[in-house]
Write a protein that holds these residues in place. Structure first.
Motif, PDB file in Angstrom:
ATOM      1  N   ARG A  76       0.743  -1.187  -0.260  1.00 53.12           N
ATOM      2  CA  ARG A  76       0.066  -0.208  -0.547  1.00 53.12           C
ATOM      3  C   ARG A  76       0.998   1.523   0.071  1.00 53.12           C
ATOM      4  O   ARG A  76       0.732   2.018  -0.371  1.00 53.12           O
ATOM      5  CB  ARG A  76      -1.239  -0.268   0.855  1.00 53.12           C
ATOM      6  CG  ARG A  76      -1.937   0.904   1.476  1.00 53.12           C
ATOM      7  CD  ARG A  76      -3.156   1.110   2.253  1.00 53.12           C
ATOM      8  NE  ARG A  76      -3.495   0.158   2.532  1.00 53.12           N
ATOM      9  CZ  ARG A  76      -4.412  -0.206   1.652  1.00 53.12           C
ATOM     10  NH1 ARG A  76      -4.934   0.627   0.612  1.00 53.12           N
ATOM     11  NH2 ARG A  76      -5.265  -1.446   1.488  1.00 53.12           N
ATOM     12  N   PRO A  99      -2.088  -2.473   8.474  1.00 51.76           N
ATOM     13  CA  PRO A  99      -2.520  -1.862   7.839  1.00 51.76           C
ATOM     14  C   PRO A  99      -4.643  -2.188   8.686  1.00 51.76           C
ATOM     15  O   PRO A  99      -4.266  -2.876   8.984  1.00 51.76           O
ATOM     16  CB  PRO A  99      -1.997  -2.802   6.523  1.00 51.76           C
ATOM     17  CG  PRO A  99      -1.715  -4.390   6.714  1.00 51.76           C
ATOM     18  CD  PRO A  99      -1.227  -3.169   7.961  1.00 51.76           C
ATOM     19  N   ASP A 134      -6.454  -5.519   3.636  1.00 54.18           N
ATOM     20  CA  ASP A 134      -5.124  -5.393   3.536  1.00 54.18           C
ATOM     21  C   ASP A 134      -5.657  -7.366   2.422  1.00 54.18           C
ATOM     22  O   ASP A 134      -5.037  -7.496   1.584  1.00 54.18           O
ATOM     23  CB  ASP A 134      -4.118  -5.208   4.410  1.00 54.18           C
ATOM     24  CG  ASP A 134      -3.641  -3.517   4.023  1.00 54.18           C
ATOM     25  OD1 ASP A 134      -4.224  -2.861   2.577  1.00 54.18           O
ATOM     26  OD2 ASP A 134      -3.138  -2.968   5.032  1.00 54.18           O
ATOM     27  N   THR A 166      -7.776  -7.427  -0.393  1.00 52.87           N
ATOM     28  CA  THR A 166      -6.765  -7.002  -1.283  1.00 52.87           C
ATOM     29  C   THR A 166      -5.690  -7.909  -2.067  1.00 52.87           C
ATOM     30  O   THR A 166      -5.933  -7.837  -2.963  1.00 52.87           O
ATOM     31  CB  THR A 166      -6.384  -5.797  -0.758  1.00 52.87           C
ATOM     32  OG1 THR A 166      -7.565  -4.799  -0.216  1.00 52.87           O
ATOM     33  CG2 THR A 166      -5.454  -5.016  -1.931  1.00 52.87           C
ATOM     34  N   ALA A 180      -4.917  -2.181  -4.464  1.00 58.07           N
ATOM     35  CA  ALA A 180      -5.522  -1.480  -4.677  1.00 58.07           C
ATOM     36  C   ALA A 180      -6.859  -2.920  -4.389  1.00 58.07           C
ATOM     37  O   ALA A 180      -7.389  -4.086  -5.552  1.00 58.07           O
ATOM     38  CB  ALA A 180      -6.459  -0.869  -5.135  1.00 58.07           C
TER      39      ALA A 180
END
Length: 408
Positions: A18, A99, A103, A106, A167
């Motif tokens: 990220r 995070p 995450d 993701t 993302a």
């Protein structure tokens, strides 16, 4: 410690990806940090903030990678464009900048990118999200590490070439991508539950990892019925693990298993989960498979199995997710309800489907049904054919023994 590292791996990778982008370099840096932890922590002890420790080490490895590249300046400019100045400094090991839980989701979506082949999706998921090393993944799939390493490398290059960023996919693509994620976790579980090749029938490390990842996915998507259905299916199926093999590793079919060895806690959790999920609305394939597994799991004995209910569930599954394997399983249930000939007649409808004829499953089921129908010669023929086709040695030995028992 191994469990801790596997839980932290996707969080650390999510943090780096990220912040810095460049998933491939971040993933390599995390693997190096995990290796350093596995080497140092047993001797020095687990640090007070293990996640911060891993982030610090991985960030340093990532910085070294940036500096060693010929295009260092371009990469540094790219990183600077994506982050503020304060983000170019690695956090201290005592700083917990994890995070959020999204995450992990993701990462799963990224590893299951459509640009990556199914086999590579599985390998990359086990490495990036599961925290397994390349050597561990290679051992699980019985290929040399030198074969698995390029496969993972190609997968990361494919993601990079597709221009993917760290993302979530757009809302319009999310449902389709989630189906791929579920399929990958299902493939990992199935390979562990019934290994496609080799001496062992089961690979517990893969089934355990699939269940762990399914739990993580459900924590991120608690209201998705199919996510819950997949977790329930895994729990109910895995509950039979201890009864599926003899002490020497031989296969024990479900109707001959000692049900006192079945894991009642897993059965209770899986049955409660699927019951709650089915009451929520639309029903999907994983939920139906879990419901079938629950009927098997809750039967006190093989003779008391509610085969009519199982057949009805397979009929519904066949309507919403047509598949030759579903039809194959329905034939077994139908034979229990209406007799072996009814099952054999149903098998004729899939005998030309290459998705099933290229495996040993069709011959194995036909052999079983012919044996029940009293047609020993045909049963012997199909048991032998199935034994020749399978690459699983426990299954091969079981099928060969069934053929020998008929002629003996």
């Amino acid at each position: 410690m191994e469990q801790l590292l596997r839980e932290l791996a996707p969080q650390v990778l999510g943090f780096l990806a990220r912040r810095h982008g460049q998933f491939d370099l971040c993933e390599d840096a995390v693997q190096e940090a995990l290796l350093a932890a596995a080497t140092q922590w047993p001797a020095d002890g687990v640090p007070a903030n293990p996640r911060g420790w891993l982030i610090t080490v991985a960030t340093r490895r990532l910085t070294d990678a940036f500096r060693s590249e010929n295009a260092r300046r371009r990469r540094e400019d790219s990183v600077a464009a994506m982050a503020g100045p304060e983000e170019l400094v690695a956090p201290g090991a005592d700083v917990d900048e994890a995070p959020d839980t999204d995450d992990t989701l993701t990462l799963l979506f990224l590893c299951c990118h459509p640009a990556v082949t199914p086999a590579s999706q599985v390998a990359l998921t086990l490495r990036a999200v599961g925290g397994l090393t390349t050597a561990e993944i290679a051992r699980a799939f019985m290929v040399p590490e030198a074969t698995m390493a390029p496969r993972i490398s190609r997968a990361k290059k494919s993601i990079k070439a597709a221009g993917s960023r760290f993302a979530m996919p757009p809302e319009s693509e999310r449902a389709d991508r989630l189906r791929v994620v579920l399929q990958v976790l299902y493939l990992i579980f199935n390979e562990g539950y019934t290994a496609s090749s080799g001496e062992q029938l089961q690979r517990v490390e893969l089934t355990a990892e699939a269940i762990r990842l399914a739990r993580m996915l459900r924590a991120a998507l608690p209201d998705d019925g199919e996510v819950s259905g997949l977790l329930a299916l895994m729990l109910l199926t895995d509950s039979r693990r201890a009864a599926r093999t003899t002490p020497d590793g031989g296969l024990v079919p479900i109707d001959e298993q000692d049900r006192s060895l079945w894991d009642r806690e897993q059965i209770t959790e899986g049955a409660d989960l699927i019951l709650h999920t089915l009451q929520q609305g639309a029903v999907g394939p994983y939920q139906l498979q879990a419901a079938i597994a629950a009927v098997h799991a809750e039967a006190p004995s093989a003779d008391e199995t509610d085969w009519r209910q199982i057949h009805s569930l397979y009929l519904l599954l066949e309507k919403i997710a047509p598949n030759p394997m579903v039809t194959l399983n329905r034939a077994i249930a139908l034979a229990q309800v209406e007799g072996p000939q009814a099952g054999l007649d149903l098998l004729v409808t899939i005998e030309n489907d290459k998705n099933i004829t290229e495996t040993h499953r069709l011959d194995a089921v036909r052999a079983h049904l012919y044996e029940r129908a009293g047609e020993a010669t045909r049963a012997h023929e199909h048991y032998l054919a199935a034994a020749r086709r399978t690459t699983s040695l426990p299954e091969q030995r079981y099928l060969q023994a069934k053929a020998d028992a008929i002629t003996g």
